[in-house]
Write a protein that holds these residues in place. Structure first.
Motif, PDB file in Angstrom:
ATOM      1  N   LYS A 112       7.694  -2.762 -28.406  1.00  0.00           N
ATOM      2  CA  LYS A 112       7.180  -2.970 -27.059  1.00  0.00           C
ATOM      3  C   LYS A 112       6.914  -4.452 -26.789  1.00  0.00           C
ATOM      4  O   LYS A 112       7.103  -4.937 -25.678  1.00  0.00           O
ATOM      5  N   LYS A 113       6.457  -5.167 -27.818  1.00  0.00           N
ATOM      6  CA  LYS A 113       6.116  -6.578 -27.642  1.00  0.00           C
ATOM      7  C   LYS A 113       7.330  -7.436 -27.332  1.00  0.00           C
ATOM      8  O   LYS A 113       7.280  -8.348 -26.519  1.00  0.00           O
ATOM      9  N   ASN A 114       8.437  -7.168 -28.021  1.00  0.00           N
ATOM     10  CA  ASN A 114       9.603  -8.049 -27.878  1.00  0.00           C
ATOM     11  C   ASN A 114      10.750  -7.420 -27.087  1.00  0.00           C
ATOM     12  O   ASN A 114      11.879  -7.903 -27.138  1.00  0.00           O
ATOM     13  N   LYS A 115      10.447  -6.339 -26.351  1.00  0.00           N
ATOM     14  CA  LYS A 115      11.503  -5.669 -25.578  1.00  0.00           C
ATOM     15  C   LYS A 115      12.203  -6.647 -24.623  1.00  0.00           C
ATOM     16  O   LYS A 115      13.434  -6.648 -24.516  1.00  0.00           O
ATOM     17  N   LYS A 116      11.432  -7.471 -23.922  1.00  0.00           N
ATOM     18  CA  LYS A 116      12.014  -8.415 -22.975  1.00  0.00           C
ATOM     19  C   LYS A 116      12.974  -9.376 -23.679  1.00  0.00           C
ATOM     20  O   LYS A 116      14.043  -9.707 -23.159  1.00  0.00           O
ATOM     21  N   LEU A 117      12.595  -9.797 -24.890  1.00  0.00           N
ATOM     22  CA  LEU A 117      13.430 -10.713 -25.666  1.00  0.00           C
ATOM     23  C   LEU A 117      14.743 -10.036 -26.054  1.00  0.00           C
ATOM     24  O   LEU A 117      15.820 -10.635 -25.937  1.00  0.00           O
ATOM     25  N   PHE A 118      14.657  -8.794 -26.507  1.00  0.00           N
ATOM     26  CA  PHE A 118      15.876  -8.075 -26.881  1.00  0.00           C
ATOM     27  C   PHE A 118      16.756  -7.777 -25.670  1.00  0.00           C
ATOM     28  O   PHE A 118      17.986  -7.736 -25.782  1.00  0.00           O
TER      29      PHE A 118
END
Length: 210
Positions: A167-173
């Protein structure tokens, strides 16, 4: 113990020479097209501030003191080019990346902070972002990265990371997937070149936090 550095701000809120990153950061935060560089030698920093940024951005102190013969052997970066870099506080950790014109240090884009990323992912995204920007502007100039891993990922059009999506790095992925889609649907003529940090010092897109 960290070695003393001197930060020259040619264009910023208050141009001058500062002896800490925190003070330098105050001068460039929120300033459009800020131009700055760190030096280990105070005398050279003073000389650079007086002479202007044109010759000093993208050049390491060692090379500035080389003889003409030594410079020819080492070679120099191509001034008319673009440079990208990433910074990560921890690995994984808080990630940022940016792109600048090599000769002037003028920042064109800066992304982040992302709460959980890695340096390699940041370097990859910066490189693709740079290529996409230059294609949009019809600029067929080289792009420098100091990351062999990122260069390899771009050329192979494949990201090989051990970081797990959450959830934390979803935007990055999501950005990684977008970058891969761009690579697979676009051609570009720009050369991707390795920035030789050992000889030239930190890449102009470096965040200056080392």
């Amino acid at each position: 113990m960290a070695k003393q550095k001197y930060y020259v701000v040619w264009k910023g809120n208050n141009p001058g020479i500062y002896d800490s990153w925190d003070e330098c950061k105050k001068q460039i935060d929120g300033f459009t097209d800020a131009v700055y560089k760190s030096f280990k030698d105070k005398t050279l920093a003073e000389k650079a501030f007086t002479e202007g940024s044109e010759y000093y951005i993208g050049m390491d102190e060692r090379i500035l003191n080389f003889s003409e013969e030594q410079r020819m052997l080492v070679g120099e970066p191509i001034p008319n080019s673009f440079s990208v870099d990433a910074a990560c506080s921890g690995n994984p950790g808080i990630l940022e990346y940016r792109g600048v014109y090599t000769s002037s240090g003028r920042e064109i884009f800066k992304q982040g902070p992302f709460p959980e990323g890695t340096v390699n992912i940041g370097e990859f995204l910066a490189l693709v972002h740079g290529l996409a920007y230059l294609k949009q502007k019809n600029k067929n100039i080289p792009v420098y990265s100091d990351s062999r891993t990122a260069i390899s990922w771009v050329k192979k059009k494949r990201v090989n990371t051990k970081l797990e999506k959450n959830k934390k790095n979803k935007k990055l992925f999501d950005l990684v997937e977008r970058a891969l889609t761009w690579l697979n649907t676009n051609d570009f003529e720009n050369q991707i070149l390795k920035w030789e940090t050992e000889y030239w010092g930190e890449i102009p897109a470096d965040f200056g936090r080392k």
